[in-house]
Design a protein around this motif. Structure first.
Motif, PDB file in Angstrom:
ATOM      1  N   ALA A   1      46.344  41.304  54.913  1.00  0.00           N
ATOM      2  CA  ALA A   1      45.171  40.546  55.365  1.00  0.00           C
ATOM      3  C   ALA A   1      43.917  41.001  54.626  1.00  0.00           C
ATOM      4  N   VAL A   2      43.756  42.304  54.455  1.00  0.00           N
ATOM      5  CA  VAL A   2      42.599  42.819  53.701  1.00  0.00           C
ATOM      6  C   VAL A   2      42.651  42.321  52.264  1.00  0.00           C
ATOM      7  N   GLY A   3      43.834  42.349  51.660  1.00  0.00           N
ATOM      8  CA  GLY A   3      43.967  41.832  50.294  1.00  0.00           C
ATOM      9  C   GLY A   3      43.605  40.364  50.193  1.00  0.00           C
ATOM     10  N   GLY A   4      43.984  39.574  51.202  1.00  0.00           N
ATOM     11  CA  GLY A   4      43.647  38.158  51.188  1.00  0.00           C
ATOM     12  C   GLY A   4      42.163  37.905  51.288  1.00  0.00           C
ATOM     13  N   ILE A   5      41.468  38.657  52.129  1.00  0.00           N
ATOM     14  CA  ILE A   5      40.012  38.498  52.269  1.00  0.00           C
ATOM     15  C   ILE A   5      39.305  38.803  50.954  1.00  0.00           C
ATOM     16  N   LEU A   6      39.720  39.883  50.290  1.00  0.00           N
ATOM     17  CA  LEU A   6      39.091  40.253  49.022  1.00  0.00           C
ATOM     18  C   LEU A   6      39.371  39.224  47.930  1.00  0.00           C
ATOM     19  N   SER A   7      40.553  38.616  47.962  1.00  0.00           N
ATOM     20  CA  SER A   7      40.882  37.588  46.976  1.00  0.00           C
ATOM     21  C   SER A   7      39.998  36.353  47.154  1.00  0.00           C
ATOM     22  N   ILE A   8      39.674  36.001  48.379  1.00  0.00           N
ATOM     23  CA  ILE A   8      38.808  34.847  48.638  1.00  0.00           C
ATOM     24  C   ILE A   8      37.374  35.139  48.194  1.00  0.00           C
ATOM     25  N   ILE A   9      36.930  36.381  48.369  1.00  0.00           N
ATOM     26  CA  ILE A   9      35.543  36.752  48.061  1.00  0.00           C
ATOM     27  C   ILE A   9      35.299  36.901  46.563  1.00  0.00           C
ATOM     28  N   LEU A  10      36.288  37.361  45.798  1.00  0.00           N
ATOM     29  CA  LEU A  10      36.082  37.735  44.393  1.00  0.00           C
ATOM     30  C   LEU A  10      35.419  36.669  43.529  1.00  0.00           C
ATOM     31  N   PRO A  11      35.772  35.370  43.617  1.00  0.00           N
ATOM     32  CA  PRO A  11      35.156  34.380  42.720  1.00  0.00           C
ATOM     33  C   PRO A  11      33.637  34.326  42.801  1.00  0.00           C
ATOM     34  N   TRP A  12      33.052  34.788  43.898  1.00  0.00           N
ATOM     35  CA  TRP A  12      31.589  34.792  44.012  1.00  0.00           C
ATOM     36  C   TRP A  12      30.959  36.048  43.403  1.00  0.00           C
ATOM     37  N   MET A  13      31.775  36.936  42.853  1.00  0.00           N
ATOM     38  CA  MET A  13      31.261  38.177  42.283  1.00  0.00           C
ATOM     39  C   MET A  13      31.814  38.384  40.878  1.00  0.00           C
ATOM     40  N   PRO A  14      31.265  37.695  39.878  1.00  0.00           N
ATOM     41  CA  PRO A  14      31.758  37.841  38.506  1.00  0.00           C
ATOM     42  C   PRO A  14      31.353  39.192  37.912  1.00  0.00           C
ATOM     43  N   GLY A  15      32.068  39.577  36.846  1.00  0.00           N
ATOM     44  CA  GLY A  15      31.726  40.804  36.157  1.00  0.00           C
ATOM     45  C   GLY A  15      32.879  41.790  36.112  1.00  0.00           C
ATOM     46  N   PHE A  16      32.666  42.876  35.368  1.00  0.00           N
ATOM     47  CA  PHE A  16      33.709  43.871  35.151  1.00  0.00           C
ATOM     48  C   PHE A  16      33.991  44.684  36.414  1.00  0.00           C
ATOM     49  N   PHE A  17      32.956  45.194  37.048  1.00  0.00           N
ATOM     50  CA  PHE A  17      33.143  46.101  38.181  1.00  0.00           C
ATOM     51  C   PHE A  17      33.739  45.422  39.415  1.00  0.00           C
ATOM     52  N   PRO A  18      33.384  44.183  39.747  1.00  0.00           N
ATOM     53  CA  PRO A  18      34.097  43.525  40.849  1.00  0.00           C
ATOM     54  C   PRO A  18      35.597  43.379  40.592  1.00  0.00           C
ATOM     55  N   LEU A  19      35.958  43.129  39.323  1.00  0.00           N
ATOM     56  CA  LEU A  19      37.381  43.047  39.003  1.00  0.00           C
ATOM     57  C   LEU A  19      38.061  44.405  39.125  1.00  0.00           C
ATOM     58  N   ILE A  20      37.339  45.478  38.811  1.00  0.00           N
ATOM     59  CA  ILE A  20      37.880  46.824  38.998  1.00  0.00           C
ATOM     60  C   ILE A  20      38.152  47.079  40.485  1.00  0.00           C
ATOM     61  N   ILE A  21      37.162  46.733  41.318  1.00  0.00           N
ATOM     62  CA  ILE A  21      37.319  46.931  42.764  1.00  0.00           C
ATOM     63  C   ILE A  21      38.479  46.083  43.296  1.00  0.00           C
ATOM     64  N   TYR A  22      38.578  44.859  42.807  1.00  0.00           N
ATOM     65  CA  TYR A  22      39.673  43.995  43.248  1.00  0.00           C
ATOM     66  C   TYR A  22      41.024  44.560  42.804  1.00  0.00           C
ATOM     67  N   SER A  23      41.094  45.103  41.587  1.00  0.00           N
ATOM     68  CA  SER A  23      42.340  45.702  41.107  1.00  0.00           C
ATOM     69  C   SER A  23      42.740  46.895  41.968  1.00  0.00           C
ATOM     70  N   VAL A  24      41.744  47.673  42.399  1.00  0.00           N
ATOM     71  CA  VAL A  24      42.025  48.784  43.307  1.00  0.00           C
ATOM     72  C   VAL A  24      42.633  48.265  44.612  1.00  0.00           C
ATOM     73  N   SER A  25      42.069  47.202  45.140  1.00  0.00           N
ATOM     74  CA  SER A  25      42.564  46.654  46.414  1.00  0.00           C
ATOM     75  C   SER A  25      43.972  46.087  46.269  1.00  0.00           C
ATOM     76  N   VAL A  26      44.279  45.464  45.130  1.00  0.00           N
ATOM     77  CA  VAL A  26      45.623  44.915  44.916  1.00  0.00           C
ATOM     78  C   VAL A  26      46.653  46.033  44.913  1.00  0.00           C
ATOM     79  N   GLY A  27      46.314  47.166  44.276  1.00  0.00           N
ATOM     80  CA  GLY A  27      47.240  48.287  44.245  1.00  0.00           C
ATOM     81  C   GLY A  27      47.468  48.915  45.604  1.00  0.00           C
TER      82      GLY A  27
END
Length: 447
Positions: A320-346
């Motif tokens: 559920a936490v992973g799903g929430i972050l996946s929905i939020i990510l498109p509103w936060m472009p850039g390198f560091f948001p993708l890093i944070i998202y990659s951390v959450s996926v792992g």
């Protein structure tokens, strides 16, 4: 960990960990090849994603047949054949001139090979570790995390030095190490005792018959030979599990979880590429995913073994936490948001694999686990096969990756709801019995 016999199960644990590392490390790092294939063959995102999706689909879809073949023959033989097929598919891929042929070589041949290895890796370990089964499974999954950390940089370096074709040749040679590791696997006693009993029974009957009539010697030798090639009469699937509400709910939950998880390996590189990031950045993102798997999965295994929180609630909260972050990510472009998202996926969606056998053992016995896990793998194979092409086709349709992330996140949230609400679908009698058994086992462990 409680093990059977000597310390050799730890050797098998290392071997299965290495095999899982090669398979999942290679599959998750296909995102590096995905970008190169898009540029090399100038193809569409959705069509190119079929290659990896078909390979992953077969990796799970033939799990039931792999487990059955491993029981009929041996885990060792099935895994060695699978390792060779994985090598052959990659080797042939280095020489194809059209992207469509990758679907046959890598998608089909390598996918079949990996499927003959991956599911038996987890099945055989369940027979050798009892008290700390979750930690043992987490260790095997630790290998997949290590592979996800190392392989993206290996793929990127090989492509930089040797080009796409040369890199695939080297990767195919690396895949042959699966055969070496498979040679270390031994057949579990629970699966071999049926043949042994049948051998003893047949031999005793032969001896008795020989005492009565020695003229039937040749016939008895033929009978004895046949007993060595007999096969256990066990069903390929336990379809009776489909009548259990818990199994159906868990199947839906895992189907949604795996759909959302594997779509990330197209979403992350595609989203990064759309923002002008290069292959080195993509390799960093994928390695972060793998690195967090390495750190999180053993800890999650310890948490699951502790029984402080029920296993279904752990995985439900994680996806559920992973799903929430996946929905939020498109509103936060850039390198560091993708890093944070990659951390959450792992950490979050990437932890659900280890819960498949753990939750199945709440429904079925250890002796029937190969058939139960095989049926579950068959259920989750379909969403695996459509997850990455669906993300690519949504991108081709909308012109960006935003809706692909949102759909993936919504599916992940649905998975979390299924896991958390699973007790509501159980008969009350079964729920009370499970609670009683759980409390008794906890008291025994405390003693």
């Amino acid at each position: 960990m409680k093990e059977q016999g000597s310390h050799y199960p730890y050797v098998m644990l290392i071997a299965t960990t290495v095999m899982a590392m090669i398979i999942i490390g290679g599959l998750s790092s296909f995102s590096i090849l995905y970008k190169e294939l898009l540029d090399f063959y100038n193809t569409r995102a959705g069509d190119t994603a079929i290659i990896s999706s078909l390979c992953i689909f077969l990796n799970f879809a033939i799990g039931p047949f792999a487990n059955y073949a491993a029981e009929v023959y041996s885990f060792r033989l099935v895994m060695i054949v699978g390792g060779f097929l994985g090598f052959l598919g990659l080797f042939l891929s280095a020489f194809v001139s059209q992207m469509e042929l990758w679907i046959l070589t890598y998608g089909v041949i390598s996918g079949l090979g990996f499927g003959l290895v991956y599911s038996p890796c987890f099945t055989v370990i369940n027979f050798y570790f009892e008290r700390r089964r979750a930690l043992a499974i987490g260790t095997v999954l630790l290998g997949t995390g290590i592979g996800s950390v190392v392989f993206p940089f290996v793929f990127q370096s090989l492509i930089a030095y040797y080009g796409l074709r040369g890199a695939v040749l080297v990767i195919s040679a690396l895949t042959l190490n699966i055969c070496v590791c498979a040679a270390l696997i031994r057949q579990p006693k629970e699966l071999s005792h049926r043949k042994t009993s049948l051998h003893q029974k047949t031999n005793s009957e032969d001896e008795s018959q020989e005492m009565k009539n020695k003229t039937n010697h040749d016939e008895k030798k033929q009978t004895c030979f046949n007993c060595h090639v007999c096969k256990p009469k066990r069903p390929l699937f336990h379809f009776s599990l489909l009548r259990i509400p818990s199994f159906l709910i868990y199947s839906i939950g895992f189907m949604c979880s795996i759909f959302a998880y594997f779509s990330n390996f197209v979403l992350i590189p595609g989203h990064a590429r759309a923002q002008g990031m290069d292959s080195e950045d993509i390799a960093v993102f994928l390695s972060v995913v793998g690195g967090m798997m390495v750190l999180a999965r053993p800890a999650v295994g310890i948490l699951a073994d502790s029984n402080l929180i029920h296993k279904r609630n752990i995985i439900g909260a994680f996806v559920a936490v992973g799903g929430i972050l996946s929905i939020i990510l498109p509103w936060m472009p850039g390198f560091f948001p993708l890093i944070i998202y990659s951390v959450s996926v792992g950490i979050f969606p990437g932890s659900f694999f280890m819960f498949i056998p753990l939750l199945l053992l709440e429904i079925t016995t250890l002796d029937n686990l190969p058939q139960a896990q095989g049926l579950m793998n068959l259920c989750i194979a379909l969403p695996v096969g459509i997850s990455q092409p669906a993300a690519g086709w949504l991108r081709d349709l909308t012109g960006n990756w935003c809706w692909s992330f949102r759909v993936s996140g919504a599916v992940s949230l649905l998975a979390g709801v299924c896991f958390v609400l699973e007790p509501a679908f159980r008969p009350k009698k079964c729920l009370k019995e499970n609670q009683t058994v759980s409390s008794e086992s906890d008291q025994l462990e405390n003693l």
